[in-house]
Design a protein around this motif. Structure first.
Motif, mmCIF file in Angstrom:
data_model
loop_
_atom_site.group_PDB
_atom_site.id
_atom_site.type_symbol
_atom_site.label_atom_id
_atom_site.label_comp_id
_atom_site.label_asym_id
_atom_site.label_seq_id
_atom_site.Cartn_x
_atom_site.Cartn_y
_atom_site.Cartn_z
ATOM 1 N N ASN A 79 0.852 -1.171 0.000
ATOM 2 C CA ASN A 79 0.000 0.000 0.000
ATOM 3 C C ASN A 79 0.899 1.237 0.000
ATOM 4 O O ASN A 79 2.122 1.125 -0.026
ATOM 5 C CB ASN A 79 -0.963 -0.022 1.196
ATOM 6 N N ASN A 80 0.302 2.415 0.019
ATOM 7 C CA ASN A 80 1.093 3.640 -0.062
ATOM 8 C C ASN A 80 2.001 3.816 1.148
ATOM 9 O O ASN A 80 3.094 4.365 1.024
ATOM 10 C CB ASN A 80 0.173 4.853 -0.197
ATOM 11 N N SER A 81 1.574 3.367 2.306
ATOM 12 C CA SER A 81 2.395 3.493 3.503
ATOM 13 C C SER A 81 3.676 2.670 3.379
ATOM 14 O O SER A 81 4.766 3.135 3.711
ATOM 15 C CB SER A 81 1.597 3.042 4.726
ATOM 16 N N GLN A 82 3.548 1.458 2.889
ATOM 17 C CA GLN A 82 4.714 0.599 2.726
ATOM 18 C C GLN A 82 5.621 1.108 1.610
ATOM 19 O O GLN A 82 6.848 1.108 1.757
ATOM 20 C CB GLN A 82 4.275 -0.828 2.428
ATOM 21 N N ALA A 83 5.031 1.538 0.507
ATOM 22 C CA ALA A 83 5.837 2.070 -0.595
ATOM 23 C C ALA A 83 6.554 3.345 -0.174
ATOM 24 O O ALA A 83 7.717 3.559 -0.521
ATOM 25 C CB ALA A 83 4.949 2.324 -1.811
ATOM 26 N N GLY A 84 5.864 4.200 0.570
ATOM 27 C CA GLY A 84 6.489 5.427 1.056
ATOM 28 C C GLY A 84 7.615 5.141 2.022
ATOM 29 O O GLY A 84 8.657 5.804 2.006
ATOM 30 N N SER A 85 7.423 4.139 2.865
ATOM 31 C CA SER A 85 8.466 3.750 3.808
ATOM 32 C C SER A 85 9.703 3.247 3.066
ATOM 33 O O SER A 85 10.830 3.591 3.424
ATOM 34 C CB SER A 85 7.923 2.668 4.736
ATOM 35 N N MET A 86 9.479 2.469 2.032
ATOM 36 C CA MET A 86 10.587 1.931 1.239
ATOM 37 C C MET A 86 11.330 3.046 0.512
ATOM 38 O O MET A 86 12.569 3.124 0.566
ATOM 39 C CB MET A 86 10.047 0.929 0.230
ATOM 40 N N ALA A 87 10.599 3.921 -0.151
ATOM 41 C CA ALA A 87 11.237 5.020 -0.874
ATOM 42 C C ALA A 87 11.953 5.965 0.089
ATOM 43 O O ALA A 87 13.061 6.431 -0.190
ATOM 44 C CB ALA A 87 10.188 5.790 -1.677
ATOM 45 N N GLY A 88 11.332 6.233 1.224
ATOM 46 C CA GLY A 88 11.963 7.098 2.213
ATOM 47 C C GLY A 88 13.237 6.502 2.773
ATOM 48 O O GLY A 88 14.215 7.218 3.024
#
Length: 90
Positions: free
Chosen positions: A25-34
């Motif tokens: 989801n966006n939270s996991q993708a954002g965590s990975m990119a961050g």
């Protein structure tokens, strides 16, 4: 060389922890990119062992901030959206 190894290890660990099974989801993708961006940014600071600590700290902070941004996006997209004018069911 040691710093690069630590950097790649931190990024790989973040990838493994956030990509467990189902589509992200966006939270996991954002965590990975961050985590990736934070690790790269943190690697630019410090010298010697300080560079390693800065890379790890950047990875952790970037992961947290990216996860928070993605979480906000998840909450926004889960809210009911109004139907477009042409699809109101009349």
């Amino acid at each position: 060389m040691k710093t690069i190894t630590y950097s790649l290890s931190a990024i790989a660990l973040a990838a493994m922890l956030s990509a467990c099974g189902a589509p992200m989801n966006n939270s996991q993708a954002g965590s990975m990119a961050g985590a990736v961006l934070g690790g790269v940014a943190g690697h630019q600071f410090g010298e010697g062992e300080g560079k390693t600590a800065a890379t790890i700290a950047g990875t952790m902070v970037g992961s947290y901030v990216g996860g928070q941004v993605g979480s906000q996006q998840d909450r926004y997209y889960q809210q009911p959206q109004p139907a477009p004018y042409y699809n109101r069911g009349y």
